[in-house]
Motif scaffolding. Structure first.
Motif, PDB file in Angstrom:
ATOM      1  N   CYS A   3       4.835  -0.129   7.697  1.00  0.00           N
ATOM      2  CA  CYS A   3       3.909  -1.146   8.172  1.00  0.00           C
ATOM      3  C   CYS A   3       2.594  -0.424   8.391  1.00  0.00           C
ATOM      4  CB  CYS A   3       4.375  -1.771   9.483  1.00  0.00           C
ATOM      5  SG  CYS A   3       3.106  -2.846  10.191  1.00  0.00           S
ATOM      6  N   ARG A   4       1.555  -0.924   7.788  1.00  0.00           N
ATOM      7  CA  ARG A   4       0.281  -0.228   7.871  1.00  0.00           C
ATOM      8  C   ARG A   4      -0.600  -0.800   8.979  1.00  0.00           C
ATOM      9  NH1 ARG A   4      -1.335   4.751   6.679  1.00  0.00           N
ATOM     10  NH2 ARG A   4      -3.305   4.814   5.552  1.00  0.00           N
ATOM     11  N   CYS A   5      -0.181  -1.938   9.567  1.00  0.00           N
ATOM     12  CA  CYS A   5      -1.059  -2.619  10.525  1.00  0.00           C
ATOM     13  C   CYS A   5      -0.729  -2.325  11.981  1.00  0.00           C
ATOM     14  CB  CYS A   5      -0.966  -4.128  10.347  1.00  0.00           C
ATOM     15  SG  CYS A   5      -1.466  -4.741   8.739  1.00  0.00           S
ATOM     16  N   THR A   6       0.547  -2.415  12.336  1.00  0.00           N
ATOM     17  CA  THR A   6       0.877  -2.562  13.757  1.00  0.00           C
ATOM     18  C   THR A   6       1.025  -1.260  14.514  1.00  0.00           C
ATOM     19  OG1 THR A   6       3.229  -2.487  13.272  1.00  0.00           O
ATOM     20  CG2 THR A   6       2.211  -4.665  13.317  1.00  0.00           C
ATOM     21  N   ALA A  32       3.895  -9.221  13.768  1.00  0.00           N
ATOM     22  CA  ALA A  32       3.405  -9.495  12.418  1.00  0.00           C
ATOM     23  C   ALA A  32       1.890  -9.579  12.482  1.00  0.00           C
ATOM     24  CB  ALA A  32       3.984 -10.802  11.888  1.00  0.00           C
ATOM     25  N   GLN A  33       1.227  -8.588  11.947  1.00  0.00           N
ATOM     26  CA  GLN A  33      -0.243  -8.677  11.878  1.00  0.00           C
ATOM     27  C   GLN A  33      -0.629  -9.318  10.553  1.00  0.00           C
ATOM     28  OE1 GLN A  33      -2.770  -5.305  12.931  1.00  0.00           O
ATOM     29  NE2 GLN A  33      -1.596  -4.987  14.783  1.00  0.00           N
ATOM     30  N   CYS A  34      -0.692  -8.535   9.492  1.00  0.00           N
ATOM     31  CA  CYS A  34      -0.955  -9.195   8.208  1.00  0.00           C
ATOM     32  C   CYS A  34       0.281  -9.933   7.732  1.00  0.00           C
ATOM     33  CB  CYS A  34      -1.434  -8.193   7.164  1.00  0.00           C
ATOM     34  SG  CYS A  34      -0.131  -7.176   6.444  1.00  0.00           S
ATOM     35  N   GLY A  35       1.445  -9.505   8.206  1.00  0.00           N
ATOM     36  CA  GLY A  35       2.670 -10.206   7.861  1.00  0.00           C
ATOM     37  C   GLY A  35       3.278  -9.806   6.537  1.00  0.00           C
ATOM     38  N   TYR A  36       2.710  -8.812   5.901  1.00  0.00           N
ATOM     39  CA  TYR A  36       3.180  -8.476   4.561  1.00  0.00           C
ATOM     40  C   TYR A  36       4.486  -7.682   4.605  1.00  0.00           C
ATOM     41  CZ  TYR A  36       2.650  -7.762  -0.444  1.00  0.00           C
ATOM     42  OH  TYR A  36       2.831  -7.786  -1.795  1.00  0.00           O
ATOM     43  N   CYS A  37       4.600  -6.807   5.584  1.00  0.00           N
ATOM     44  CA  CYS A  37       5.834  -6.023   5.713  1.00  0.00           C
ATOM     45  C   CYS A  37       6.905  -6.817   6.436  1.00  0.00           C
ATOM     46  CB  CYS A  37       5.548  -4.744   6.501  1.00  0.00           C
ATOM     47  SG  CYS A  37       5.126  -5.087   8.229  1.00  0.00           S
ATOM     48  N   ILE A  51      -0.238  -2.380   2.397  1.00  0.00           N
ATOM     49  CA  ILE A  51       1.068  -2.536   1.742  1.00  0.00           C
ATOM     50  C   ILE A  51       0.969  -3.559   0.605  1.00  0.00           C
ATOM     51  CG2 ILE A  51       3.541  -2.946   2.086  1.00  0.00           C
ATOM     52  CD1 ILE A  51       2.523  -0.479   3.543  1.00  0.00           C
TER      53      ILE A  51
END
Ligand code: FES
Ligand code: FES
Lengths: 171, 838
Positions: A144-147, A107-112, B206
């Motif tokens: 997921c756009r971060c990980t 979980a980076q930003c944790g949004y997904c 997102i």
């Protein structure tokens, strides 16, 4: 009294099981499960990135199956079981998936994350020993756009081992 | 393999901890905010629900360029459930992120400049009601000529999209020359001239942008927003709403991804603030995904031309770079982007003479701005692909060529960038080794190939957006009698792990656990200013501020503990939540006891720390963009498989080495590298922000081709290759514990490495990003026909460049100034005379 606009009329009502708890809720009839969860029940753990069925951020389990809650009308959910991220942990403990995601950078930003967690839970419930490719396929509808996904795969695999280990101890 | 032990215990708890080694820094750890994220409790802006909260929707222009003749909001205002309808005259003051381009209005007053430009706002009891009422607003537009791309902008000076800028629709021209480039070309054995095009793309976080505003009980304004730059939003709100800044509080909620896309002050943030003040009730807005595409501020499309002179051994004798940049409808960070596009070429390889000419134009498209790598990925793509061509012509292995010309640590470049540690050579060697580069390059079977590319990136912009002498980051620490420590800092958590960086540093210094620390970040009322989460600045700048504050706190505690324990101060060690004698570890206090002793002795314990970057030797005009305390370096090898029938590219594996100085939390660092590789592959192979004209019989408007996640292709879990990450850790003395950035740099080599790998696989050059199957097939057809096996732009338009500022490089005795720069005072006098004369 002037009539309320339709959006303000909570004329629909359902009873369903939300995270194991019998729940009554009233809402405007056009609302999706996503909207009712977030806006009428303040279960904001479930996210949204499009509200069009494109990003996967709103996934919840409906009768154990992952669904995009932005595409499900709340009215369809009467009498059914809904599991969201808020219901993942048990007895005050994080679910092994949650622990693994937290430890392994999934979980980076944790949004997904909430949607991927419940989707991964559905996978492990149905297939306790998925291969990496099966994990890839299971979450391919969750962007997921971060990980870059790799730490997510690793976390699911770590949780898989931990769950298997717990089960073998119980036995 | 998973860590079986309870990972909430950081290694600081280990009983064997002694005073010499790092226990928190460098150890893979659960980040401090992880539990909130995996339980769905992280409160993003749209998760805020307040009593009496109203909802806002914006009416956006369907036209790319039009004058607003009249707006009639009466029907919308009368719609049941609507509280208020706002138009441009309610918020007319112009703003923008850069002082030089204050060209936006929260709601357009008399002109719309792209499809999606907001013209009115409805605030209603329910979101749906607000949405319905948008249809009841009547706007009378007078359609203006649409400028659809930079070439058109150059040839169509009228109508002007903005009344400022260089001339016509040219927003910004930059011309800089460091040494005599023509002399450099004369010395060269070979000259290479190549044109490249890098298509625009977008951040696609997102989380859709969202904001909530309230008039607080004291009558002041509070705004929660998904912003990377609460400090700059704070400034913009004060300006537009004409409120004292001290009466405004901005709270950056954790961002659900940002990547640069949430670093401008946005119209929707200003609108909800205005509405909340007017209505005296909370007002929320959450953009739809389509609106997020209109906010944009993404990667600028850039056409570029590189002319590079080289010696037979690969040494570069001179480089001339020209860029034509599609800015979209507003300034945003564009002036900085234009400089950035030319700034970092010199940081990787030694370039003795360098000329840069950049041109940013306005067009009637959503404004471009900073996306991960801000302004530098496009020219980095061109430079690294050209180097691949150079290596081939000179018959030198591309890795060896680069090794011959890499810049060295602590050097000053031709354009006066002061480098820190430079471990690019080690990155190249390491990535070549782990990828088996030598065996693979030019040796894989047809259709399979490998490509190598390198890059560098800033570790924080050396200058603030508003020039001043104050620190760029501040941290306050509160030491509590409970043994807990609280960090207050303006730094903004956008998913990258800035909270964990602060906690990790403070925990390391004080010998406590990161989970004993509480953080209040991203809040303009609670913490000292941090300029924001952009330019990869937070780890180094806020990190150094945290380090200073923690060291100051430790000094106070040490004083009190030394007295109590009767141990010389130097012998005291802080570890395992204890303060003890390193010569006799059993003799000591708990950390909490030390805090209490210190408080009894000195009073309430609080410390501060701050960080200001070193001054840059670049003293010429424009030298403010590019300087950084230090730079990160990356080298990547990408392997591809190209299907010559379909043109489809698959990427089975990527190897990347990153010179990070020190990895503060390796788990998060790896995540940043892999996330960068992922995003780079998206840019390289599929992502593009494209526009099309509606049919003539409709409006013929220039509209976004793909304003949806479904149509805007980005990689999924099925597309992600295996990634081997190698971290090169030579601590840089400028970073906290030696750390440099990792959030942006590793993205940069991916796009050129993909293009170079495609060439290795099938022998065609795709000099354009994204490298799509269609382009590959076209280039393969050219190859088959015996023509130039290439796809990409062939020429660069003629631009009337101003005289370049001539800055002699350091080795020619330059002092960082331009020899032909007109001093500012004289220039403004000249301009005044020009105005008077006209
Ligand atoms: S919100 Fe994107 S799929 Fe439901
Ligand atoms: S962690 Fe940010 S979108 Fe997945």
């Amino acid at each position: 009294m002037s009539p309320l606009p339709i959006a303000s009329q909570k004329t629909s009502q359902i009873r369903f099981t939300l995270n194991g708890e019998e729940t009554d809720v009233s809402f405007a009839p056009y609302k999706t499960l996503l909207e009712v969860l977030r806006e009428d029940l303040f279960h904001t753990g479930t996210k949204h990135g499009c509200e069009l069925g494109e990003c996967g951020a709103c996934a919840v389990l409906l009768d154990g199956q992952p669904v995009l809650s932005c595409l499900v009308l709340a009215l369809e959910c009467g009498g059914r079981q809904v599991l969201t991220v808020e219901g993942l942990g048990e007895d005050g403990h994080l679910h092994p998936l949650q622990d693994a995601f937290a430890d392994l950078g999934a979980a980076q930003c944790g949004y997904c994350t909430p949607a991927i967690l419940v989707t991964a839970k559905a996978l492990l419930d149905q297939n306790p020993h998925p291969t990496r490719d099966q994990i890839r396929a299971a979450i391919s509808g969750n962007l997921c756009r971060c990980t870059g996904y790799l730490q997510i795969f690793e976390a699911v695999e770590a949780a898989m081992l931990k769950i298997a280990d717990q089960k073998s101890k119980v036995r | 393999m998973p860590d079986e032990k309870d990972s909430r215990t950081t290694p600081a708890d280990a009983p064997e901890a002694n005073g010499n080694k790092l226990r928190v820094i460098g150890v893979p750890r659960r980040r401090v905010d992880a539990r909130a994220k995996v339980t769905g409790q992280t409160r993003f802006a749209d998760d805020i629900f307040l009593p009496r909260m109203a909802h806002c929707k914006l009416l956006r222009s369907p036209h790319p360029h039009a004058r607003i003749r009249k707006i009639d909001t009466s029907r919308a205002a009368a719609h049941p459930g609507v509280y208020v309808v706002l138009t441009g005259k309610d918020v007319p003051i112009q703003y923008g992120i850069l002082p030089v381009s204050q060209d936006e209005q929260a709601l357009c007053v008399d002109r719309v400049r792209h499809v999606g430009d907001p013209v009115a706002a409805v605030v209603a009891r329910e979101e749906l009601t607000a949405f319905e009422a948008l249809d009841l607003i009547d706007v009378d537009y007078e359609i203006l000529t649409t400028i659809s791309d930079p070439q058109e902008a150059l040839t169509t000076p009228e109508p002007r999209i903005h009344e400022y800028g260089e001339e016509g629709n040219i927003h910004k021209l930059v011309a800089l020359e460091f040494g005599n480039v023509e002399e450099g070309f004369a010395e060269a054995d070979e000259i290479f001239e190549d044109t490249f095009f890098f298509q625009g793309n977008t951040h696609l976080p997102i989380e859709q942008h969202a904001s909530v505003a309230i008039k607080d009980p004291e009558g002041k304004l509070t705004v929660w927003s998904s912003t990377q730059t609460p400090h700059y939003l704070h400034r913009a709100l004060a300006k537009v709403l004409e409120l004292p800044a001290a009466h405004i509080r901005v709270i950056a909620t954790p961002n659900g991804g940002a990547f640069g896309g949430k670093s401008d002050p946005f119209n929707h943030e200003i609108v909800v603030a205005k509405a909340a003040l007017l209505l005296d009730r909370p007002v929320k807005i959450c953009l739809t995904r389509e609106e997020v595409f209109y906010c944009h501020r993404g990667r600028h499309p850039v056409l570029m031309k590189f002319k590079t002179g080289v010696k037979r051994d690969g040494a570069i004798t001179g480089m001339h770079l020209q860029t034509l940049i599609d800015g979209g409808a507003y300034g945003s960070y564009g002036v900085a982007s234009t400089f950035y596009a030319g700034a970092l070429q010199t940081t990787t390889y030694h370039i003795p003479r360098y000329r840069y000419q950049g041109c940013r134009t306005f067009t009637n498209k959503p404004p471009c701005g900073p996306k991960r790598g801000h302004g530098t990925p496009q020219p980095r793509f061109g430079q690294e692909v050209q180097l691949d061509k150079i290596a081939e012509r000179l018959k030198i292995d591309p890795a060896d060529l680069r090794l011959r010309i890499v810049e060295s640590s602590n050097s000053v470049t031709a354009n006066f960038l002061q480098l820190g540690t430079v471990n690019l050579a080690e990155c190249i060697r390491r990535v070549a080794k782990v990828s088996n580069w030598k065996e693979k390059f030019r040796n894989l079977p047809e259709g399979h190939g490998v490509g190598l590319a390198c890059s560098a990136y800033l570790t924080g912009a050396g200058l603030p957006i508003y020039w001043n002498k104050m620190p760029h980051s501040g941290v306050q620490l509160k030491f509590d009698r409970s043994g807990g420590v609280t960090i207050f800092c303006g730094a903004t958590e956008i998913g990258q792990g800035s909270d964990d960086v602060l906690a990790g540093i403070v925990a390391e210094v004080l010998g406590i656990d990161t989970f004993d620390i509480r953080l209040f970040t991203g809040d303009t009322d609670l913490g000292p200013v941090d300029l924001g989460s952009y330019s990869s600045r937070v780890t180094l700048m806020a990190g150094n501020a945290a380090l200073q504050a923690a060291e100051r706190g430790k000094a106070i505690l040490r004083e009190a503990a030394a007295e109590k324990l009767q141990v010389p101060k130097e012998r005291l060690c802080f570890a395992g939540k204890r303060v003890f004698d390193s010569a006799a570890p059993e003799k000591g206090l708990t950390f909490q006891e030390a805090v209490c002793l210190a408080e009894a002795r000195f009073g309430t314990i609080g410390t501060v720390g701050s960080y200001t970057p070193p001054t840059s030797p670049a003293l010429y005009k424009g030298g403010g963009v590019g300087p950084s305390p230090t730079y990160s370096y990356s080298a990547a090898v990408v392997q591809v498989e190209v299907n010559s029938v379909t043109g489809w590219v698959t990427v089975p594996k990527v190897w990347i080495a990153h010179d990070i100085g020190r990895a503060l939390n390796p788990t998060l660092v790896r995540g940043q590298v892999e996330g960068s590789v992922y995003m780079g592959l998206g840019e390289a192979l599929m992502e593009e922000q494209e526009f099309r004209r509606l049919p003539k019989k409709l409006s013929h408007a220039l509209v976004h081709k793909f304003p949806s996640i479904l149509e805007y292709k980005s990689p999924t879990s099925l597309d992600m290759p295996e990634v081997v990450t190698e971290l090169i850790e030579e601590p840089d003395p400028r970073g906290p514990y030696g750390a440099k950035e990792v959030g942006q740099g590793p993205l940069l080599p991916i796009m050129p490495a993909v293009a170079n790998a495609v060439y290795d696989a099938v022998g065609v050059r795709i000099d354009e990003i994204p490298v799509t199957p269609e382009k590959i097939l076209k280039a393969l057809a050219e190859k088959k026909a015996g023509r130039d096996p290439r796809f990409g732009p062939t020429d660069f338009p003629h631009i009337h460049w101003p005289e370049a500022l001539r800055v002699p490089p350091p080795w020619e005795g330059g002092d960082g100034h331009a020899v032909n720069e007109v001093p500012r005072r004289q220039k403004s006098r000249q301009e005044k005379e020009k105005v008077l004369a006209s």
